[in-house]
Design a protein around this motif. Structure first.
Motif, PDB file in Angstrom:
ATOM      1  N   ILE A  44       0.849  -1.195   0.000  1.00 47.34           N
ATOM      2  CA  ILE A  44       0.000   0.000   0.000  1.00 47.34           C
ATOM      3  C   ILE A  44       0.884   1.244   0.000  1.00 47.34           C
ATOM      4  CG2 ILE A  44      -1.800   1.266   1.236  1.00 47.34           C
ATOM      5  CD1 ILE A  44      -2.676  -1.421   2.461  1.00 47.34           C
ATOM      6  N   ALA A  45       1.942   1.211   0.806  1.00 46.35           N
ATOM      7  CA  ALA A  45       2.883   2.326   0.830  1.00 46.35           C
ATOM      8  C   ALA A  45       3.538   2.526  -0.538  1.00 46.35           C
ATOM      9  CB  ALA A  45       3.950   2.087   1.900  1.00 46.35           C
ATOM     10  N   MET A  46       3.879   1.434  -1.221  1.00 45.01           N
ATOM     11  CA  MET A  46       4.467   1.550  -2.555  1.00 45.01           C
ATOM     12  C   MET A  46       3.490   2.193  -3.540  1.00 45.01           C
ATOM     13  SD  MET A  46       7.652   0.572  -2.808  1.00 45.01           S
ATOM     14  CE  MET A  46       7.928   0.028  -4.509  1.00 45.01           C
ATOM     15  N   ASP A  47       2.215   1.893  -3.399  1.00 44.42           N
ATOM     16  CA  ASP A  47       1.217   2.534  -4.260  1.00 44.42           C
ATOM     17  C   ASP A  47       1.169   4.032  -3.987  1.00 44.42           C
ATOM     18  OD1 ASP A  47      -0.925   1.820  -6.248  1.00 44.42           O
ATOM     19  OD2 ASP A  47      -2.155   2.930  -4.800  1.00 44.42           O
ATOM     20  N   GLU A  48       1.261   4.410  -2.727  1.00 41.01           N
ATOM     21  CA  GLU A  48       1.279   5.832  -2.402  1.00 41.01           C
ATOM     22  C   GLU A  48       2.522   6.511  -2.975  1.00 41.01           C
ATOM     23  OE1 GLU A  48      -0.499   7.429   1.066  1.00 41.01           O
ATOM     24  OE2 GLU A  48      -0.596   5.460   2.048  1.00 41.01           O
ATOM     25  N   LEU A  49       3.644   5.810  -2.962  1.00 38.38           N
ATOM     26  CA  LEU A  49       4.861   6.371  -3.555  1.00 38.38           C
ATOM     27  C   LEU A  49       4.689   6.577  -5.053  1.00 38.38           C
ATOM     28  CD1 LEU A  49       7.861   7.184  -3.110  1.00 38.38           C
ATOM     29  CD2 LEU A  49       8.451   4.827  -3.725  1.00 38.38           C
ATOM     30  N   ALA A  50       4.015   5.640  -5.725  1.00 37.42           N
ATOM     31  CA  ALA A  50       3.789   5.779  -7.164  1.00 37.42           C
ATOM     32  C   ALA A  50       3.005   7.050  -7.466  1.00 37.42           C
ATOM     33  CB  ALA A  50       3.050   4.548  -7.699  1.00 37.42           C
ATOM     34  N   TYR A  51       1.983   7.329  -6.672  1.00 37.85           N
ATOM     35  CA  TYR A  51       1.214   8.559  -6.887  1.00 37.85           C
ATOM     36  C   TYR A  51       2.043   9.792  -6.558  1.00 37.85           C
ATOM     37  CZ  TYR A  51      -3.163   6.109  -7.799  1.00 37.85           C
ATOM     38  OH  TYR A  51      -4.143   5.328  -8.374  1.00 37.85           O
ATOM     39  N   ALA A  52       2.861   9.707  -5.500  1.00 34.61           N
ATOM     40  CA  ALA A  52       3.702  10.850  -5.146  1.00 34.61           C
ATOM     41  C   ALA A  52       4.717  11.152  -6.242  1.00 34.61           C
ATOM     42  CB  ALA A  52       4.418  10.572  -3.823  1.00 34.61           C
ATOM     43  N   ALA A  53       5.249  10.100  -6.886  1.00 36.79           N
ATOM     44  CA  ALA A  53       6.238  10.279  -7.953  1.00 36.79           C
ATOM     45  C   ALA A  53       5.590  10.482  -9.315  1.00 36.79           C
ATOM     46  CB  ALA A  53       7.164   9.064  -8.000  1.00 36.79           C
ATOM     47  N   LYS A  54       4.258  10.339  -9.370  1.00 30.99           N
ATOM     48  CA  LYS A  54       3.507  10.469 -10.618  1.00 30.99           C
ATOM     49  C   LYS A  54       3.985   9.459 -11.669  1.00 30.99           C
ATOM     50  CE  LYS A  54       2.312  15.373 -10.008  1.00 30.99           C
ATOM     51  NZ  LYS A  54       2.801  15.450  -8.622  1.00 30.99           N
ATOM     52  N   VAL A  55       4.169   8.213 -11.218  1.00 26.49           N
ATOM     53  CA  VAL A  55       4.546   7.138 -12.131  1.00 26.49           C
ATOM     54  C   VAL A  55       3.523   6.019 -12.008  1.00 26.49           C
ATOM     55  CG1 VAL A  55       7.002   7.692 -11.982  1.00 26.49           C
ATOM     56  CG2 VAL A  55       6.037   5.954 -10.458  1.00 26.49           C
ATOM     57  N   ASP A  56       3.430   5.206 -13.033  1.00 24.29           N
ATOM     58  CA  ASP A  56       2.515   4.077 -13.016  1.00 24.29           C
ATOM     59  C   ASP A  56       2.971   3.060 -11.965  1.00 24.29           C
ATOM     60  OD1 ASP A  56       1.800   1.177 -14.066  1.00 24.29           O
ATOM     61  OD2 ASP A  56       0.363   2.559 -14.962  1.00 24.29           O
ATOM     62  N   PRO A  57       2.042   2.493 -11.181  1.00 26.03           N
ATOM     63  CA  PRO A  57       2.439   1.515 -10.164  1.00 26.03           C
ATOM     64  C   PRO A  57       3.188   0.309 -10.725  1.00 26.03           C
ATOM     65  CG  PRO A  57       0.200   2.272  -9.748  1.00 26.03           C
ATOM     66  CD  PRO A  57       0.603   2.843 -11.066  1.00 26.03           C
ATOM     67  N   VAL A  58       2.868  -0.126 -11.947  1.00 30.63           N
ATOM     68  CA  VAL A  58       3.610  -1.232 -12.554  1.00 30.63           C
ATOM     69  C   VAL A  58       5.031  -0.782 -12.882  1.00 30.63           C
ATOM     70  CG1 VAL A  58       3.749  -2.795 -14.519  1.00 30.63           C
ATOM     71  CG2 VAL A  58       1.533  -2.353 -13.444  1.00 30.63           C
ATOM     72  N   HIS A  59       5.150   0.433 -13.416  1.00 29.29           N
ATOM     73  CA  HIS A  59       6.482   0.971 -13.714  1.00 29.29           C
ATOM     74  C   HIS A  59       7.321   1.050 -12.444  1.00 29.29           C
ATOM     75  CE1 HIS A  59       9.672   3.635 -15.187  1.00 29.29           C
ATOM     76  NE2 HIS A  59       9.442   4.378 -14.111  1.00 29.29           N
ATOM     77  N   LEU A  60       6.705   1.456 -11.330  1.00 26.16           N
ATOM     78  CA  LEU A  60       7.439   1.568 -10.071  1.00 26.16           C
ATOM     79  C   LEU A  60       8.043   0.232  -9.679  1.00 26.16           C
ATOM     80  CD1 LEU A  60       8.040   3.540  -7.645  1.00 26.16           C
ATOM     81  CD2 LEU A  60       6.103   2.424  -6.506  1.00 26.16           C
ATOM     82  N   ARG A  61       7.285  -0.852  -9.864  1.00 26.56           N
ATOM     83  CA  ARG A  61       7.818  -2.179  -9.520  1.00 26.56           C
ATOM     84  C   ARG A  61       8.936  -2.587 -10.473  1.00 26.56           C
ATOM     85  NH1 ARG A  61       3.094  -0.538  -6.974  1.00 26.56           N
ATOM     86  NH2 ARG A  61       2.752  -1.841  -5.122  1.00 26.56           N
ATOM     87  N   ARG A  62       8.789  -2.235 -11.719  1.00 28.05           N
ATOM     88  CA  ARG A  62       9.819  -2.613 -12.698  1.00 28.05           C
ATOM     89  C   ARG A  62      11.120  -1.870 -12.454  1.00 28.05           C
ATOM     90  NH1 ARG A  62       5.574  -2.606 -17.705  1.00 28.05           N
ATOM     91  NH2 ARG A  62       5.103  -4.845 -17.712  1.00 28.05           N
ATOM     92  N   VAL A  63      11.032  -0.591 -12.152  1.00 28.30           N
ATOM     93  CA  VAL A  63      12.245   0.199 -12.001  1.00 28.30           C
ATOM     94  C   VAL A  63      12.994  -0.177 -10.725  1.00 28.30           C
ATOM     95  CG1 VAL A  63      11.341   2.196 -10.708  1.00 28.30           C
ATOM     96  CG2 VAL A  63      13.147   2.535 -12.404  1.00 28.30           C
ATOM     97  N   ASN A  64      12.272  -0.782  -9.771  1.00 23.77           N
ATOM     98  CA  ASN A  64      12.913  -1.186  -8.515  1.00 23.77           C
ATOM     99  C   ASN A  64      13.110  -2.692  -8.413  1.00 23.77           C
ATOM    100  OD1 ASN A  64      13.198   1.387  -6.925  1.00 23.77           O
ATOM    101  ND2 ASN A  64      11.006   1.478  -7.373  1.00 23.77           N
ATOM    102  N   HIS A  65      13.008  -3.366  -9.531  1.00 21.97           N
ATOM    103  CA  HIS A  65      13.196  -4.817  -9.559  1.00 21.97           C
ATOM    104  C   HIS A  65      14.637  -5.182  -9.172  1.00 21.97           C
ATOM    105  CE1 HIS A  65      12.471  -8.948 -11.049  1.00 21.97           C
ATOM    106  NE2 HIS A  65      13.740  -8.903 -11.417  1.00 21.97           N
ATOM    107  N   THR A  66      14.771  -6.274  -8.440  1.00 22.48           N
ATOM    108  CA  THR A  66      16.099  -6.781  -8.097  1.00 22.48           C
ATOM    109  C   THR A  66      16.182  -8.262  -8.438  1.00 22.48           C
ATOM    110  OG1 THR A  66      17.690  -7.165  -6.304  1.00 22.48           O
ATOM    111  CG2 THR A  66      15.364  -7.176  -5.698  1.00 22.48           C
ATOM    112  N   ASP A  67      17.309  -8.661  -8.971  1.00 20.23           N
ATOM    113  CA  ASP A  67      17.532 -10.076  -9.302  1.00 20.23           C
ATOM    114  C   ASP A  67      18.154 -10.847  -8.152  1.00 20.23           C
ATOM    115  OD1 ASP A  67      16.517 -10.059 -11.945  1.00 20.23           O
ATOM    116  OD2 ASP A  67      18.339  -9.059 -12.628  1.00 20.23           O
ATOM    117  N   LYS A  68      18.346 -10.174  -7.027  1.00 19.18           N
ATOM    118  CA  LYS A  68      18.891 -10.855  -5.857  1.00 19.18           C
ATOM    119  C   LYS A  68      18.128 -10.414  -4.617  1.00 19.18           C
ATOM    120  CE  LYS A  68      22.557  -7.427  -5.135  1.00 19.18           C
ATOM    121  NZ  LYS A  68      24.022  -7.213  -5.035  1.00 19.18           N
ATOM    122  N   ASP A  69      18.186 -11.227  -3.596  1.00 15.31           N
ATOM    123  CA  ASP A  69      17.641 -10.874  -2.289  1.00 15.31           C
ATOM    124  C   ASP A  69      18.444  -9.672  -1.802  1.00 15.31           C
ATOM    125  OD1 ASP A  69      17.302 -10.589   0.457  1.00 15.31           O
ATOM    126  OD2 ASP A  69      17.427 -12.720   0.903  1.00 15.31           O
ATOM    127  N   ALA A  70      17.822  -8.497  -1.856  1.00 18.63           N
ATOM    128  CA  ALA A  70      18.565  -7.263  -1.596  1.00 18.63           C
ATOM    129  C   ALA A  70      19.020  -7.134  -0.154  1.00 18.63           C
ATOM    130  CB  ALA A  70      17.702  -6.059  -1.980  1.00 18.63           C
TER     131      ALA A  70
END
Length: 745
Positions: free
Chosen positions: A365-391
């Motif tokens: 839910i917090a990530m969705d709020e960040l997407a609106y604050a950054a004015k980016v699509d919620p799917v885009h937000l997940r893609r741009v913060n994707h990690t291929d390893k356990d961060a």
């Protein structure tokens, strides 16, 4: 002969007919001769002690055999460790009827045993119990503010939950969001209530039919407490009417039934009422504060994730809540803090996807709020913060097809047509909202043994002590066996849920398919190797000089190639061996240090969830009208039963988002919503068609068959997607679950 099942086929449940016709027998469906019935008397106090028990009126009821309390019960061990079990929290486990102390409301203080259930219930209502009350505190918010006891700190050591400088990064981030989210207590409400039928035999030999997720766990628990040899305690749980974690630990009903059976040397049944189901384990209420810092494109610079939930005063129950966000997203600066708050209730417990159902849903839910604050699509937000390893630990995942899940889910849902501003989509008088979230859960693989026995009549029996809590474990075992040895499904017999069978862990955490499946596969391979030796020793050999790796099994035969000349039936091979059957028992073990939370690689399932809601603008009743869940969970043994599991998890998540809340009356320290009239769960009218997509994700590292469990991933993220869709529809952000009408007015 019919074709044998293959891994990946959507075969029907092997226990389906027994369940829908009523021939399946659950814990309270067994009627040994001379069965007695126990009725539990619970304390109305949250804290205090029992000062006296007047049994006269109760004992005068015709048919009453005994009233058992701490005053006359069998002598029991004083050592706390005797009461621990495989799933126990640290601390001092609850000891039913041990002394006069009352630790929580509803705690059993007596058991009335009678010849009929009606007599036991009537007599229990006449039992006069005197109490001396003590001050109690069940208020979570107040408990959070109390100082931690210096000798028993309730702050959990953070471990590797800190990287970089999150405070500084947050302060310098162009986009920031900070908020606090709340999740209420929730109780398990499986269709089958907890019950145990204990069949007593001379010499204190017990056969226990219990609603449990771990027969061998209950077996060792009862044997330790009552000083019995484990061989004298057999626990059976062939059918379980849902558990969701409520059966991980032995509950007090099975202790009381065994105690009464041993004391009276009679068979005894004790079951909980629906109200009494609210006097044991529950998902604890939690508060989670999230602060996020990001760049203009939504890329995370800082994560600060703090969470607190309740535990009892006598046990230290913990969950993994804050870790998920710190591992799930790429972010150079992150910190997590996790604390416990002690209250005067029974100990909370695991409930489907424990920790993640709370921590991931609130964080998403917090990530969705960040997407609106950054004015980016919620799917885009997940893609741009994707990690291929356990961060959090820096370990690569054995596999992670979350990007593919996002793409598949978004395409199926039609996400590209979404109008971004809140309140911008409507149909008639209804506001329409689209929301999404991602999910992550463990992919555990636990040491498990299984036995395979191929008889001379061509039937194959596979056996393992693992329980089937409604997830389809029996079907998975049959399907893996049929695939491995080429035996048709109607010739396979599955035995499970019995402590006498080969060892198995408690069924939980989505480990069943991977663990039991691997053990069955190994056992069947060993049987196959023995069959190959028989075939190779025949004169002439029907397979020639073919090695074991060169033969295949199918339709009840061993074959080399596809021609009819080089094949032999399994029946003929068993007969040629001169034995009644060929059998093998094998143990499937994870590599040392390679559990889900340790080792060189991270083992997890992932999901992308998309939800549509419709809300009447004048009377804001939320209707969930579409759900699409794309799941990346390794190799899917049976897409039909796996889909059912994901749907079941999604239904529970919709309940979490919109319906479920256990309300406490702090004056009495008592859960007040203790029936289906007050504790709301979703019904058919609340649930739309749920579209499940399984993303192809081969994974040779996660488990021997490449299997990841799917029992819990459906809960994780789905509740957040519902809440996020509600915001998109209404423009009103609700940060306290469930989202009820009053919060939207």
């Amino acid at each position: 002969m019919s074709a044998s099942p293959r891994i990946g086929d959507p075969v029907n449940r092997v226990d389906g007919e027994a369940k829908v016709t009523g021939s399946a027998r659950y814990a309270a469906d067994h009627f040994p001769p001379g069965l007695l019935y126990g009725w539990i008397v619970g304390s109305p106090l949250a804290r205090g002690r029992v000062t006296g028990i007047d049994e006269a009126a109760a004992r005068a009821v015709p048919g009453v055999v005994e009233v058992i309390s701490h005053r006359n019960r069998r002598q029991l061990p004083r050592c706390d460790r005797s009461y621990e079990d495989e799933a126990a929290a640290s601390g001092s486990p609850f000891r039913p009827l041990y002394d006069d102390e009352v630790l929580f409301s509803g705690q059993p203080v007596a058991l009335v045993v009678a010849q009929t259930l009606e007599a036991a219930r009537d007599a229990a209502s006449l039992l006069q119990v005197g109490y001396e009350s003590a001050s109690h505190d069940t208020d979570f918010e107040r408990a959070m503010a109390e100082p931690f006891p210096p000798k028993s700190p309730r702050e959990v050591e953070p471990g590797p939950r800190h990287r970089g400088n999150p405070d500084q990064a947050l302060a310098h981030s162009p986009v920031r969001h900070a908020a606090t989210y709340r999740h209420p207590a929730q109780h398990h409400n499986p269709m089958e209530m907890h019950a145990a039928t204990v069949v007593w035999e001379p010499g204190d030999r017990l056969t226990v039919y219990d609603k449990t997720q771990g027969t061998q766990n209950v077996q060792s628990y009862l044997a330790r407490i009552f000083g019995l040899d484990e061989d004298d305690v057999r626990v059976r749980s062939e059918f379980v009417g849902g558990a969701f974690g409520s059966g991980l630990r032995p509950q007090y009903h099975v202790f009381l039934a065994a105690l009464a059976a041993i004391m009276l040397q009679r068979s005894v049944r004790v079951g909980m009422t629906r109200q009494q189901m609210f006097t044991h384990v529950y998902r604890p209420p939690a508060v989670q504060s999230v602060a996020l810092g990001a760049g203009a494109d939504g890329s995370l610079n800082a994560i600060i994730n703090d969470a607190t939930h309740t535990t009892s005063r006598f046990e230290r129950y913990t969950q993994t809540i804050v870790d998920w966000a710190l591992m799930h997203y790429k972010c150079p600066n992150a910190r997590g803090t996790y604390r416990l708050a002690s209250v005067d209730t029974c100990t909370p417990g695991d409930m489907r996807a424990p920790g993640a159902a709370t921590g991931v849903n609130l964080f998403e839910i917090a990530m969705d709020e960040l997407a609106y604050a950054a004015k980016v699509d919620p799917v885009h937000l997940r893609r741009v913060n994707h990690t291929d390893k356990d961060a959090m630990h820096g370990r690569p995942f054995t596999s992670k097809a979350l990007r593919e899940a996002l793409q598949a889910g978004a395409e199926r849902f039609g996400w590209a047509a979404r109008s971004a501003p809140p309140r911008s989509m409507r149909e008639g008088t209804e506001l329409v909202g689209w929301g999404m979230a991602t999910g992550v859960w463990e992919a555990p693989f636990e040491q498990t043994a299984a036995r395979a026995r191929l008889a001379a009549d061509g039937t194959l029996e596979v056996a393992c002590a693992m329980t089937d809590i409604g997830t389809g474990t029996a079907t998975v075992m049959a399907q893996v066996a049929g695939d491995t040895l080429g035996v048709p499904l109607d010739r396979i017999r599955v035995r499970l849920g019995d402590s006498d069978l080969p060892e198995a862990p408690v069924e939980g955490g989505s480990c069943g398919a991977a663990s039991a499946g691997a053990a069955v596969h190994l056992a069947c391979l060993t049987v196959g190797a023995q069959l190959h030796q028989v075939a190779a020793g025949m004169a002439p050999s029907p397979i020639g000089d073919a090695a074991f790796d060169d033969v295949v099994f199918g339709a009840g035969h061993m074959m080399v190639g596809t021609g009819p000349a080089r094949r032999v039936s399994l029946v003929d091979l068993v007969r040629a061996s001169g034995r009644e059957w060929i059998e093998a028992e094998q143990v499937a073990r994870p590599d040392p240090g390679e559990s889900a939370d340790k080792g060189s690689k991270a083992k997890n399932t992932h999901s992308a969830v998309f939800v549509e809601v419709r809300i009447d603008e004048e009377l804001p009743i939320v209707r969930v009208t579409r759900v699409v869940i794309a799941v990346a969970a390794g190799r899917i043994i049976n897409p039909k039963t796996a889909r059912s599991q994901v749907i079941g998890g999604a239904v529970m998540a919709i309940g979490m988002a919109l319906h479920e809340e256990t309300v406490m009356d702090h004056r009495f320290g008592r859960f007040m919503t203790h029936n289906f009239a007050d504790y709301h769960i979703p019904v058919n009218a609340d649930i739309p068609e749920i579209d499940v997509i399984f993303v192809n994700e081969p994974d040779a590292d996660v488990s021997p068959l490449g299997v990841k469990g799917v029992g819990e991933i459906g809960v994780v993220g789905t509740a957040a997607a519902v809440v996020n869709a509600i915001y998109h529809a209404t423009g009103r952000r609700v940060r306290s679950l469930p989202v009820t009408v009053d919060k939207l007015i």
